[in-house]
Design an enzyme around this catalytic site. Sequence first.
Site, short mmCIF file in Angstrom:
data_model
loop_
_atom_site.label_atom_id
_atom_site.label_comp_id
_atom_site.label_asym_id
_atom_site.label_seq_id
_atom_site.Cartn_x
_atom_site.Cartn_y
_atom_site.Cartn_z
CG ASP A 48 24.43 53.77 39.67
OD1 ASP A 48 25.29 53.19 40.37
OD2 ASP A 48 23.33 54.14 40.14
NE ARG A 50 19.95 56.24 42.89
CZ ARG A 50 19.58 55.19 43.61
NH1 ARG A 50 18.35 54.75 43.56
NH2 ARG A 50 20.43 54.57 44.40
CE1 TYR A 167 26.50 42.90 49.38
CE2 TYR A 167 27.22 42.50 51.64
CZ TYR A 167 27.44 43.04 50.39
OH TYR A 167 28.61 43.72 50.15
CE LYS A 171 28.55 41.81 46.69
NZ LYS A 171 29.33 42.55 45.69
CB ILE A 207 35.02 50.19 52.61
CG1 ILE A 207 35.45 48.80 52.13
CG2 ILE A 207 35.86 51.27 51.93
CD1 ILE A 207 35.30 48.58 50.64
#
Length: 352
Positions: A48, A50, A167, A171, A207
């Site tokens: 990740d 972070r 985005y 994708k 989601i």
Amino acid sequence: MTEPKSSRAASTDTGAILVSGAGGEMGHALLEAFAQRYHGKREIIAMDVRELPKDRAAHASKAYACDVSDPAAIDDIGLKHDVSEVWHLAALLSTRGEKSPELALKVNVMGSANLLKLAADSAVRRGTPVKFMFPSTIAIYGVPTLADKRAAGRVDEDHCLEPITMYGVNKRAVEEMGRYYARHYRLLAADRPECTVDFRSIRFPGIISADTVPSGGTSDYGPEMLHSAAQGKPYACFVRPDSRIPFMTMPDAVRSLMELADAPRAKLSRLVYNVSAFAPSAEEIAAKVREFFPKADTTYAPTLERQRIIDSWPEDCDDSAARRDWGWKPQHDFNRAFAEYIVPKIKARYGC
Ligand code: AKB
């Protein structure tokens, strides 16, 4: 989370599984599912941008804090591990991507290119295909007007492919890059089809997770409405009450990816599949939330930018190819999602 039930046997492959974006919502659920499925018997490498919180890193054999768009860092990870599967979740979502389109392009496209290359190199070293699991999105669709959206209804994988967000464009580009690596990359030209990238992708709707709250997406109003109500906080929804897109629960989303990963390649007629579960309007979500949290205080304050994005996404997606090819079926419809998963878990989480 208990491991999503899959009727299929887990792969017998013993190579390492590399998960990018492991600190995100889906990464959280997936790492738990892998820990339950493999019990430490398979190397799980979490990545990740972070550093992962300790409890999350504990589900992985090794955790890296690194930027997917840094080719040298990704190369280095590829050389250190015998990677046989890449689950590439890292991305800047639709709302965040519109704030920084160039950054989104860099992370979403260059990051994916780096990981596809890692998968291709690893396939050559191993002499077997490396699986590449890629969550794509409903954002790859684009309908020009609300009237077109209503007329389009449930959209299949091959129509309305004119995304309006960076985005969505990113994708969609990665879906095509995956197709290229799976079917045309130079390994095939060199007559070594066994060394390919086995690219598999699912276009996800919004989601809803009971464990985590999303950020940077445009479908976030669904989960935000719910988590606010459970915490007794008022919520101003950023889209109109009649806005409609499909949603699914996080356990169903994770299970769908695992089932697609487990499916024999010969059964898959496509590289990219829709999945769907339920498609409520924003007001239908608000009403369902009120059923369980009668004091929920939901108002509407649509913003132009985010409304425009939601209006460009289809009302629902046709997932008949996934149902036919690999037996996809959601466990949670709208009622079961709330009654059996979201509400019990969210009440336990917030102690309400
Ligand atoms: C977003 O809203 O950007 C994401 C998605 C639908 O892919 N949740």
